[in-house]
Design a protein around this motif. Sequence first.
Motif, short mmCIF file in Angstrom:
data_model
loop_
_atom_site.label_atom_id
_atom_site.label_comp_id
_atom_site.label_asym_id
_atom_site.label_seq_id
_atom_site.Cartn_x
_atom_site.Cartn_y
_atom_site.Cartn_z
N TYR A 281 6.97 4.71 -1.22
CA TYR A 281 5.57 4.32 -1.04
C TYR A 281 4.74 5.52 -0.60
O TYR A 281 3.63 5.76 -1.09
CB TYR A 281 5.51 3.21 0.01
N LYS A 292 -3.05 2.89 -2.51
CA LYS A 292 -2.96 2.02 -1.33
C LYS A 292 -4.08 0.99 -1.30
O LYS A 292 -3.89 -0.14 -0.85
CB LYS A 292 -2.96 2.88 -0.06
N THR A 298 2.97 -6.60 -0.02
CA THR A 298 4.30 -5.99 -0.08
C THR A 298 5.32 -7.04 0.34
O THR A 298 5.12 -7.73 1.34
CB THR A 298 4.40 -4.76 0.84
N PHE A 308 8.81 -1.23 4.83
CA PHE A 308 7.37 -1.52 4.73
C PHE A 308 6.71 -1.56 6.11
O PHE A 308 5.54 -1.19 6.25
CB PHE A 308 7.16 -2.85 4.00
N GLU A 311 6.16 2.04 7.02
CA GLU A 311 5.03 2.59 6.27
C GLU A 311 3.71 2.12 6.85
O GLU A 311 2.77 2.92 7.00
CB GLU A 311 5.15 2.18 4.79
N ARG A 312 3.61 0.85 7.21
CA ARG A 312 2.36 0.31 7.75
C ARG A 312 2.04 0.99 9.09
O ARG A 312 0.87 1.29 9.38
CB ARG A 312 2.48 -1.20 7.94
N SER A 315 1.62 5.23 8.37
CA SER A 315 0.68 5.75 7.38
C SER A 315 -0.65 6.09 8.03
O SER A 315 -1.02 5.51 9.06
CB SER A 315 0.46 4.72 6.26
N LEU A 386 0.39 -1.40 14.12
CA LEU A 386 0.83 -2.45 13.20
C LEU A 386 -0.17 -3.60 13.17
O LEU A 386 -0.65 -4.04 14.23
CB LEU A 386 2.20 -2.99 13.61
N ASN A 388 -1.57 -7.12 10.44
CA ASN A 388 -1.47 -7.89 9.19
C ASN A 388 -2.80 -8.61 8.99
O ASN A 388 -2.85 -9.81 8.76
CB ASN A 388 -0.32 -8.88 9.27
N ASP A 392 -6.14 -6.29 4.94
CA ASP A 392 -5.04 -5.38 4.63
C ASP A 392 -4.18 -5.96 3.52
O ASP A 392 -4.25 -7.15 3.19
CB ASP A 392 -4.16 -5.15 5.86
N LEU A 395 1.73 -8.39 4.44
CA LEU A 395 3.15 -8.11 4.66
C LEU A 395 3.93 -9.41 4.54
O LEU A 395 3.68 -10.37 5.29
CB LEU A 395 3.37 -7.51 6.05
#
Length: 697
Positions: A281, A292, A298, A308, A311-312, A315, A386, A388, A392, A395
């Motif tokens: 990713y 992105k 994902t 994942f 990555e979240r 990133s 982090l 959700n 976004d 997830l």
Amino acid sequence: MPSTGFSILAGCAAAVLLLLVLVKHRWFVRRLPLLFLCTVVILLCLIHPAQLTDIFVAIIDRQQYAGIAGAFFILALTPFVIVLVQLDDTRLSICDTIVCLLPAVALAGLGVLSAPRSAYLSVPAILAGWAMARWSPLSSPGIVARKGTVLALLGLFYGVLVLYLALDPVGFPIALGPLVIFSLGLLLFTLIITAILQHPKSALCFLLVWLAVAAFDKQFATIPVGKGQQGRSTQEALNTWLAARNDAVDRYRKAMRPLPLIIMSAEGGGIYAAAHSFLGYRALTHYCPQLKTHVFATIGVSGGALGFVMERALSRPVAHTQCRDEVAPNDVPDTIIADLLSPVLANLLLRQPIAWLMPFWNTLPDGGSTLAETLSHALGPARDTLSNKPEDAALLFVTTDARAGSRVVFSPIRFDGSGDVQTFSIAEKESDAAIQDTIIHAAVTSARFPFLTQSAVLNDGVASRVLVDGGYADNTGALTASNLISALRNTQSVSWGKAWGKDNCPTLEVVFAAKFMSEANWSGCRLPLFLAHVAFAADPTADVKPAADPTIADPFLALLGARVGEARRALTGLEERQRNPALDVTVHVDNGFYAHRIAQAELALPLGWRLSPSRTEALLNDIAPIHLCEVDTQKDGTRWAAAEHTRVASPEPGTTASPEQERKVRQEAIRRRTGCSMRVLMRLFDAEYRVSIVGIN
């Protein structure tokens, strides 16, 4: 060794062991703890799992030399203490000395094959342990008379060890290292057998009490997922997602191309799957930062779910620049090579066995909770980022209901009309809601493989479900991706409420385009979308083996093989449904399916929770091989040709390729296909036709 020869050898060994039991029953019983220890270590050396061999590589790479020295010193010394207690004699025969040293020597041999430099530490440590057992007070006759005290002191040592683990379940195991914990865990079970043989009546009474209490003691961890809430419908999720991407909508509307909407999935596979999804990713967004913005969801399974999450958290915002043909980042993130294994291993081999021996005490965290806490520790301050949020990319984490065999997906989006899957929302209702723990625990639940990490209980206020690893029901995430794609395709309109050219469109008609390369119709109140799926998965032919003789493990192997086969067939079926039937190429931008594969078998990537820097660098070499997909750009940019940039020499005519040559050829083929698949995907975001291709066979 051929399987027939191995079977004959194993049969002869079993016959000799049986004869030994019959002829010298007392000799065998008195040495039973050591024979158990030798059997376990020898079996592990014969199987040589990639996670065990990679531990030696990781320790040498990280220069954690004390871990190797300490582990082999303990593994060489403690068997002598056990045999002194069992034999009531300090004068050991050569045979007994060999049996005491065999576990340490066998494990050291495996370490030398994996990391030759480990011999400089393991051999002196074994000699030091043997010397201390031979010439220290441990070998004095008085020790035999106080063998009960010796066992009590060893029990006290393990009690103090577990106390430290309870106070610091993450930092302390990481400081000890996986080899020390592995040695202490094996020796704990050996000491338990020794205590049972020394005090059989007491052991029997304890067992009866333990069974009586354990029958009413439910040892399951409840997942801390907060309050249950209704997930958003697919239409609501799409409304919010589009509202945050007004610039992208305008850009594709001016280019007369459908707006790409990407769904990603990552299969299970422990730490290597986590590294694959995270690094893959990251590489894709490095080449095309716009990607992105276009990711709608994902879907992570087991290790892929943890990737994942990494990555979240790790990133960083990137500028929406055009795609670029630059070298992908080759740095190794600390989170990927962090030791996620030692705390889980300490829980499995030390904390949980001792907790099981205390039937009235069940307060220690299980393996899954330990893995979640370890992941939080590895993420560090990045954990606080982090989220959700509705705007976004969603997830999604796939788990398996252990009783029903169906999927339970932690998802902020509910799948209307999907009867074979249940969703549980972990979305944020408030922008400042702190749900970092919820996200991590949901991802780890997807990686709860039984025995290694305990099953978990989800209580959503309606019913309680026992959840295990998501790989049982959907190891590639393809079934869940198909459910989400079907729900999206059933969405007919979305709210807009903004200016739409010359038209006033409070709602937009959603039209899913079959082709990206053809001009899209944006007239009126139409919103053309192009559904694309990116799949992170190991190559499907990685573990194909020739036919072998039947074994007693065939029923278990068949279950695992069927699980993998079903998951791969689901991914192939999704690819076929995404593919445009009018195209004559296997990889094309209009197919809407882009596989990012790695040669997991050739790279010897471990199926566990620790990845060495050496293995990570080898994986990085295969993560973004777009240089293998040589392109020829025409002036109008309408057609691109791809050629193999690197070829592996074929064997001479009349000769057969060696296994090493076959592995190299297969790995290069996988790398080239992944590189070209990445270039094809990049065409969705490359308006200047600089680095992408349209299609390739």
